[in-house]
Design an enzyme around this catalytic site. Structure first.
Site, PDB file in Angstrom:
ATOM      1  N   HIS A   1     -34.154  31.004   9.302  1.00 23.76           N
ATOM      2  CA  HIS A   1     -35.072  30.417  10.306  1.00 23.76           C
ATOM      3  C   HIS A   1     -34.879  31.164  11.626  1.00 23.76           C
ATOM      4  CE1 HIS A   1     -37.037  26.621  12.151  1.00 23.76           C
ATOM      5  NE2 HIS A   1     -36.996  27.547  13.103  1.00 23.76           N
TER       6      HIS A   1
ATOM      7  N   HIS B   1     -36.945  32.974  15.163  1.00 19.09           N
ATOM      8  CA  HIS B   1     -38.117  33.288  15.993  1.00 19.09           C
ATOM      9  C   HIS B   1     -37.858  34.630  16.672  1.00 19.09           C
ATOM     10  CE1 HIS B   1     -39.697  29.113  15.762  1.00 19.09           C
ATOM     11  NE2 HIS B   1     -38.410  28.806  15.690  1.00 19.09           N
TER      12      HIS B   1
ATOM     13  N   LYS C   1     -44.985  27.498   6.803  1.00 22.57           N
ATOM     14  CA  LYS C   1     -44.335  26.598   7.759  1.00 22.57           C
ATOM     15  C   LYS C   1     -45.279  25.485   8.149  1.00 22.57           C
ATOM     16  CE  LYS C   1     -41.153  25.237  10.652  1.00 22.57           C
ATOM     17  NZ  LYS C   1     -40.597  25.904  11.820  1.00 22.57           N
TER      18      LYS C   1
ATOM     19  N   HIS D   1     -40.989  21.419   9.964  1.00 22.31           N
ATOM     20  CA  HIS D   1     -40.445  20.926  11.225  1.00 22.31           C
ATOM     21  C   HIS D   1     -40.603  19.409  11.167  1.00 22.31           C
ATOM     22  CE1 HIS D   1     -39.508  21.312  15.637  1.00 22.31           C
ATOM     23  NE2 HIS D   1     -39.867  20.040  15.519  1.00 22.31           N
TER      24      HIS D   1
ATOM     25  N   HIS E   1     -33.795  22.951  10.563  1.00 27.35           N
ATOM     26  CA  HIS E   1     -32.933  22.474  11.646  1.00 27.35           C
ATOM     27  C   HIS E   1     -32.697  20.957  11.600  1.00 27.35           C
ATOM     28  CE1 HIS E   1     -36.986  22.083  13.121  1.00 27.35           C
ATOM     29  NE2 HIS E   1     -37.066  23.305  13.580  1.00 27.35           N
TER      30      HIS E   1
ATOM     31  N   ASP F   1     -32.494  29.082  13.963  1.00 24.82           N
ATOM     32  CA  ASP F   1     -33.540  28.644  14.883  1.00 24.82           C
ATOM     33  C   ASP F   1     -33.378  29.338  16.231  1.00 24.82           C
ATOM     34  OD1 ASP F   1     -35.820  27.371  15.743  1.00 24.82           O
ATOM     35  OD2 ASP F   1     -34.804  25.502  16.281  1.00 24.82           O
TER      36      ASP F   1
END
Ligand code: NCD
Ligand code: ZN
Length: 361
Positions: free
Chosen positions: A29, A31, A115, A152, A190, A263
């Site tokens: 995970h 970004h 996602k 999420h 997460h 994350d």
């Protein structure tokens, strides 16, 4: 002194492990953003991980096969020289996502997963899904082709207390989704609560959870310690201490349904130290140093490789990486921030001396 007591004494006096070598781990995970931010942060992830599941919440979001392939090319081009880091792309699900587009991207080897952001749940999630039951045709197709959905898991109901939003989502959205799609592979991204971990355990044949480094070391009080700490604000927001302890227990347990997902979510300092602070913690530069410290503190170094390098690959049906990485018990000071354009990104646990370091060859 009895023999047993002598052995106990010897074990207690034994020198602590000086280093640990594990197969190269993956970050399930991450970004990476785009443009100058991508160039600034990718080297940190590429130095720690062999592969990464790349989150699609760009502006605009990555909703088409072509956009994902182009983003993958930009990531590959931004890798530091000599890096073999492999980006694994994801599709950003919206109310408009078509099952055929999902299947095409998966068949073409572009998308590894999709996602699901409940609309408005977090940074760049406003194009997310407004009606999860209505997503059934997409999820049915994913179930059929064996493509995982990454969730999420927070309710977007503004009436619900922010610390209860993960629990509300699990009860009202996740459990019904799991029941509707009994063969769908699901990752709860997460995870932050003890109850979420138990739900994942109860569905461990096809469900898993990623656990971030920051949720293993901060609780909700940390965010307010000595004044408001914008660089500790992320979503899902850190919870009570009992949840942090449950996360540490799960991560270090060796259970196959838990694996790394940092994350890492960089935002410019100017976006964090602002009237309205963006959610996200840049943990990519200190991820393994933090995870290994937690495993050390929990006397679980023998299970570190399982969590870091094996469980995620198994869940995604991929071979573990070849090659290894070594971490050693050697104090080193981590940089406080990474420059991006004329601003910078503050490093989680940066600017201080950490007890574990990565051995660079
Ligand atoms: C992430 C981001 O900034 O993209 N922020 C965060 O607080 N974790 C989005 C997300 O994963 O929620
Ligand atoms: Zn994220």
């Amino acid at each position: 002194m009895s023999l047993d007591a002598m052995f106990d004494k010897a074990a207690a006096n034994a020198a602590p492990v000086a280093s640990i070598t594990i197969r190269r781990p993956d970050d399930w995970h991450v970004h990476l953003r785009d443009g100058t931010m991508l160039n600034a942060v990718l080297p940190f992830t590429a130095a720690q991980f062999a592969r990464g599941i790349i989150m699609p919440n760009l502006v605009p979001p990555v909703t088409t096969v072509e956009a994902a392939a182009a983003y993958r090319d930009r990531i590959l081009a931004a890798r530091p020289q000599g890096s073999d880091f492999q980006p694994l792309m994801t599709c950003y699900l919206t109310d408009m996502t078509s099952p055929d587009e999902i299947e095409r991207g998966h068949a073409e080897g572009v998308w590894v997963a999709a996602k699901l952001y409940p609309a408005g749940a977090t940074t760049n999630a406003h194009h997310g899904v407004t009606n999860i039951p209505a997503l059934a045709p997409v999820l049915e197709r994913m179930e059929k082709i064996g493509m995982p959905v990454l969730i999420h898991g927070e309710s977007t109901d503004p009436e619900i207390d922010i610390f209860d939003r993960e629990a509300a989502f699990m009860e009202h959205s996740l459990l019904p989704l799991l029941a509707r799609h009994p063969g769908l592979k699901v990752v709860i991204e997460h995870a932050t609560t003890a109850e979420t971990l138990d739900i994942v355990r109860a569905h461990a044949t096809r469900a898993a959870a990623t656990i971030t480094p920051h949720h293993l070391v901060i609780n909700r009080t940390s965010i307010f310690q000595g004044g408001l700490q914008p660089h500790l604000y992320c979503l899902p927001v850190a919870k009570r201490e009992r949840h942090r302890l449950a996360l540490r227990k799960a991560a270090t347990s060796g259970e196959s349904c838990f694996f790394i997902g940092t994350d890492t979510a960089p935002h410019l300092r100017t976006r964090k130290e602002a009237e309205c602070c963006s959610a996200g913690i840049f943990g990519g530069a200190t991820a393994l140093q933090t995870y290994v410290q937690v495993f050390d503190e929990e006397n679980a170094l023998d299970r570190f490789e399982t969590f870091a390098s094996l469980n995620g690959a198994r869940f995604y049906g991929m071979a573990p990486n070849s090659g290894t990485i070594t971490l050693e018990r050697r104090e080193s000071r981590v940089m406080a921030a990474v420059g991006v354009d004329d601003s910078e990104v503050v490093v989680f646990r940066g600017g201080v001396t950490l007890p574990w370091s990565i051995v660079t060859s």
